[in-house]
Write a protein that holds these residues in place. Structure first.
Motif, PDB file in Angstrom:
ATOM      1  N   ALA A   1      33.758  17.268   6.347  1.00  0.00           N
ATOM      2  CA  ALA A   1      32.710  18.279   6.508  1.00  0.00           C
ATOM      3  C   ALA A   1      31.979  18.444   5.181  1.00  0.00           C
ATOM      4  CB  ALA A   1      33.306  19.622   6.951  1.00  0.00           C
ATOM      5  N   ILE A   2      30.830  19.101   5.247  1.00  0.00           N
ATOM      6  CA  ILE A   2      30.053  19.451   4.060  1.00  0.00           C
ATOM      7  C   ILE A   2      30.141  20.967   3.902  1.00  0.00           C
ATOM      8  CG2 ILE A   2      27.754  19.462   3.005  1.00  0.00           C
ATOM      9  CD1 ILE A   2      27.148  16.918   4.624  1.00  0.00           C
ATOM     10  N   TRP A   3      30.574  21.407   2.727  1.00  0.00           N
ATOM     11  CA  TRP A   3      30.751  22.838   2.476  1.00  0.00           C
ATOM     12  C   TRP A   3      29.489  23.417   1.854  1.00  0.00           C
ATOM     13  CZ3 TRP A   3      36.225  22.723  -0.257  1.00  0.00           C
ATOM     14  CH2 TRP A   3      37.187  22.344   0.705  1.00  0.00           C
ATOM     15  N   ALA A   4      28.844  24.331   2.568  1.00  0.00           N
ATOM     16  CA  ALA A   4      27.604  24.911   2.077  1.00  0.00           C
ATOM     17  C   ALA A   4      27.796  26.314   1.492  1.00  0.00           C
ATOM     18  CB  ALA A   4      26.569  24.966   3.199  1.00  0.00           C
ATOM     19  N   ASP A   5      28.850  27.016   1.894  1.00  0.00           N
ATOM     20  CA  ASP A   5      29.038  28.384   1.411  1.00  0.00           C
ATOM     21  C   ASP A   5      30.506  28.777   1.517  1.00  0.00           C
ATOM     22  OD1 ASP A   5      29.456  28.672   4.116  1.00  0.00           O
ATOM     23  OD2 ASP A   5      27.624  29.792   4.498  1.00  0.00           O
ATOM     24  N   ASP A   6      30.836  29.956   0.955  1.00  0.00           N
ATOM     25  CA  ASP A   6      32.182  30.530   1.039  1.00  0.00           C
ATOM     26  C   ASP A   6      33.245  29.469   0.753  1.00  0.00           C
ATOM     27  OD1 ASP A   6      34.255  32.230   1.387  1.00  0.00           O
ATOM     28  OD2 ASP A   6      33.900  32.645   3.508  1.00  0.00           O
ATOM     29  N   LEU A   7      33.198  28.897  -0.447  1.00  0.00           N
ATOM     30  CA  LEU A   7      34.026  27.746  -0.767  1.00  0.00           C
ATOM     31  C   LEU A   7      35.521  28.064  -0.729  1.00  0.00           C
ATOM     32  CD1 LEU A   7      31.974  26.071  -3.639  1.00  0.00           C
ATOM     33  CD2 LEU A   7      31.802  25.767  -1.156  1.00  0.00           C
ATOM     34  N   ALA A   8      35.907  29.258  -1.129  1.00  0.00           N
ATOM     35  CA  ALA A   8      37.327  29.620  -1.098  1.00  0.00           C
ATOM     36  C   ALA A   8      37.859  29.591   0.330  1.00  0.00           C
ATOM     37  CB  ALA A   8      37.534  30.997  -1.722  1.00  0.00           C
ATOM     38  N   ASN A   9      37.085  30.116   1.264  1.00  0.00           N
ATOM     39  CA  ASN A   9      37.513  30.122   2.660  1.00  0.00           C
ATOM     40  C   ASN A   9      37.535  28.707   3.222  1.00  0.00           C
ATOM     41  OD1 ASN A   9      38.242  31.537   5.133  1.00  0.00           O
ATOM     42  ND2 ASN A   9      36.221  30.931   5.896  1.00  0.00           N
ATOM     43  N   ARG A  10      36.546  27.893   2.822  1.00  0.00           N
ATOM     44  CA  ARG A  10      36.514  26.496   3.281  1.00  0.00           C
ATOM     45  C   ARG A  10      37.747  25.742   2.776  1.00  0.00           C
ATOM     46  NH1 ARG A  10      33.562  28.553   6.041  1.00  0.00           N
ATOM     47  NH2 ARG A  10      31.310  28.337   6.304  1.00  0.00           N
ATOM     48  N   LEU A  11      38.124  25.990   1.536  1.00  0.00           N
ATOM     49  CA  LEU A  11      39.300  25.323   0.977  1.00  0.00           C
ATOM     50  C   LEU A  11      40.561  25.765   1.704  1.00  0.00           C
ATOM     51  CD1 LEU A  11      40.765  23.560  -1.070  1.00  0.00           C
ATOM     52  CD2 LEU A  11      40.653  25.464  -2.698  1.00  0.00           C
ATOM     53  N   ALA A  12      40.681  27.059   1.963  1.00  0.00           N
ATOM     54  CA  ALA A  12      41.853  27.569   2.677  1.00  0.00           C
ATOM     55  C   ALA A  12      41.959  26.942   4.066  1.00  0.00           C
ATOM     56  CB  ALA A  12      41.784  29.098   2.776  1.00  0.00           C
ATOM     57  N   GLU A  13      40.824  26.817   4.743  1.00  0.00           N
ATOM     58  CA  GLU A  13      40.820  26.191   6.070  1.00  0.00           C
ATOM     59  C   GLU A  13      41.201  24.722   5.987  1.00  0.00           C
ATOM     60  OE1 GLU A  13      36.854  26.877   7.376  1.00  0.00           O
ATOM     61  OE2 GLU A  13      37.245  28.914   8.091  1.00  0.00           O
ATOM     62  N   ALA A  14      40.701  24.032   4.970  1.00  0.00           N
ATOM     63  CA  ALA A  14      41.016  22.613   4.817  1.00  0.00           C
ATOM     64  C   ALA A  14      42.499  22.405   4.556  1.00  0.00           C
ATOM     65  CB  ALA A  14      40.190  22.016   3.676  1.00  0.00           C
ATOM     66  N   LEU A  15      43.078  23.256   3.746  1.00  0.00           N
ATOM     67  CA  LEU A  15      44.509  23.144   3.455  1.00  0.00           C
ATOM     68  C   LEU A  15      45.342  23.420   4.705  1.00  0.00           C
ATOM     69  CD1 LEU A  15      44.651  24.942  -0.008  1.00  0.00           C
ATOM     70  CD2 LEU A  15      44.823  22.488   0.425  1.00  0.00           C
ATOM     71  N   ALA A  16      44.914  24.393   5.494  1.00  0.00           N
ATOM     72  CA  ALA A  16      45.662  24.745   6.699  1.00  0.00           C
ATOM     73  C   ALA A  16      45.592  23.650   7.761  1.00  0.00           C
ATOM     74  CB  ALA A  16      45.132  26.063   7.269  1.00  0.00           C
ATOM     75  N   SER A  17      44.479  22.900   7.777  1.00  0.00           N
ATOM     76  CA  SER A  17      44.295  21.882   8.821  1.00  0.00           C
ATOM     77  C   SER A  17      44.585  20.467   8.343  1.00  0.00           C
ATOM     78  CB  SER A  17      42.855  21.947   9.350  1.00  0.00           C
ATOM     79  OG  SER A  17      41.920  21.644   8.313  1.00  0.00           O
ATOM     80  N   ALA A  18      45.035  20.307   7.089  1.00  0.00           N
ATOM     81  CA  ALA A  18      45.287  18.967   6.543  1.00  0.00           C
ATOM     82  C   ALA A  18      46.334  18.240   7.387  1.00  0.00           C
ATOM     83  CB  ALA A  18      45.748  19.062   5.095  1.00  0.00           C
ATOM     84  N   ASP A  19      46.036  16.989   7.715  1.00  0.00           N
ATOM     85  CA  ASP A  19      46.894  16.180   8.578  1.00  0.00           C
ATOM     86  C   ASP A  19      47.316  14.934   7.803  1.00  0.00           C
ATOM     87  OD1 ASP A  19      48.085  14.623  10.537  1.00  0.00           O
ATOM     88  OD2 ASP A  19      46.613  15.129  12.071  1.00  0.00           O
ATOM     89  N   PRO A  20      48.618  14.651   7.737  1.00  0.00           N
ATOM     90  CA  PRO A  20      49.045  13.438   7.025  1.00  0.00           C
ATOM     91  C   PRO A  20      48.544  12.148   7.668  1.00  0.00           C
ATOM     92  CG  PRO A  20      50.885  14.446   8.203  1.00  0.00           C
ATOM     93  CD  PRO A  20      49.758  15.421   8.252  1.00  0.00           C
ATOM     94  N   ALA A  21      48.242  12.193   8.953  1.00  0.00           N
ATOM     95  CA  ALA A  21      47.690  11.018   9.624  1.00  0.00           C
ATOM     96  C   ALA A  21      46.232  10.838   9.229  1.00  0.00           C
ATOM     97  CB  ALA A  21      47.810  11.169  11.132  1.00  0.00           C
ATOM     98  N   ASP A  22      45.805   9.590   9.078  1.00  0.00           N
ATOM     99  CA  ASP A  22      44.437   9.293   8.672  1.00  0.00           C
ATOM    100  C   ASP A  22      43.557   9.170   9.918  1.00  0.00           C
ATOM    101  OD1 ASP A  22      42.045   8.298   7.656  1.00  0.00           O
ATOM    102  OD2 ASP A  22      43.041   7.092   6.132  1.00  0.00           O
ATOM    103  N   GLY A  23      42.676  10.133  10.110  1.00  0.00           N
ATOM    104  CA  GLY A  23      41.828  10.131  11.297  1.00  0.00           C
ATOM    105  C   GLY A  23      40.393   9.736  11.029  1.00  0.00           C
ATOM    106  N   ARG A  24      40.102   9.103   9.887  1.00  0.00           N
ATOM    107  CA  ARG A  24      38.722   8.813   9.518  1.00  0.00           C
ATOM    108  C   ARG A  24      38.049   7.818  10.465  1.00  0.00           C
ATOM    109  NH1 ARG A  24      40.132  10.133   3.485  1.00  0.00           N
ATOM    110  NH2 ARG A  24      42.124   9.284   4.086  1.00  0.00           N
TER     111      ARG A  24
END
Length: 238
Positions: free
Chosen positions: A186-209
């Motif tokens: 994703a591209i983070w445009a605002d509220d970077l702290a919240n975006r980082l928290a969400e990214a950490l919570a949804s991080a998946d060890p599987a590579d889905g790229r």
């Protein structure tokens, strides 16, 4: 955006990130947890010294703080193009860095890449792009190879590559095209702290790229080819 401004927005709960010779390291507090931070600034090229420094910081986190999330802040013009670095085996140093990121992921660390300024070639591939998930700010500059260099290597006229880049994100730079290909989550445009928290919570060890690239229409064959190799089947046309 300077790395200091970025760090303050990412970690309103405080941080101790410091810069030494364009290498960033430290930790920050977000959403009640501590995040290890490494990165680069001032578009610094990745030579053997910074590659080793980043690798060391990751290994120390794995050893001393099992499971702690790791954030990689990316601002680099790519690998350092010097005879000294080439003779010392810069490719091996960068491969070592990539292996350290992979080790952290396998040991249960959520590794998040964030391109906040510039991300070019091997300096990006072995850091943010190999993380569990990679994100970017809207103003980021991202490319693996510029069209003039690509034209020299492939012997395809630059005008033709420019034409192809209008419709095919593989040839085009910029965060939007890497988002289409699945390289960015994703591209983070605002509220970077919240975006980082969400990214950490949804991080998946599987590579889905590959799946992301297929779903977004920017990289249609990677997932089918990988699936065909895995199952011994055939690639179905997109």
């Amino acid at each position: 955006m300077t790395w200091q401004t970025l760090a303050n927005q990412l970690f309103p709960g405080g941080h101790d990130i410091a810069e030494h010779d364009n290498f960033l390291s430290g930790s920050g507090q977000v959403d009640g947890q501590t995040v290890a931070v490494i990165g680069t600034t001032e578009h610094v090229p990745i030579g053997i010294e910074i590659a080793l420094a980043q690798a060391q910081a990751i290994l120390q986190t794995v050893q001393r703080h099992p499971g702690r999330p790791i954030l990689i802040l990316v601002d680099t013009q790519g690998q350092r193009l010097r005879h000294r670095d080439e003779m010392l085996g810069i490719n091996s140093y960068m491969a070592h860095l990539g292996k350290c990121v992979d080790l952290a992921r396998r040991r249960g660390h959520a590794v998040i890449g964030l391109v906040y300024d510039q991300a070019l070639s091997g300096g990006f591939i072995t850091s943010g792009l190999i993380a569990s998930a990679c994100y970017a700010l809207p103003q980021a500059t991202i490319r693996v190879m510029g069209l003039p260099a690509m034209a020299r290597i492939t012997k395809v006229p630059e005008e033709r590559l420019t034409e192809l880049a209008r419709d095919n994100p593989v040839f085009a730079p910029g965060p939007e095209n890497y988002l289409r290909m699945g390289g960015l989550h994703a591209i983070w445009a605002d509220d970077l702290a919240n975006r980082l928290a969400e990214a950490l919570a949804s991080a998946d060890p599987a590579d889905g790229r590959m799946a992301l690239g297929q779903d977004r229409g920017g990289r249609l064959l990677a997932q089918p080819v990988a699936e065909a190799v895995r199952t011994g089947g055939h690639v179905r046309p997109a």
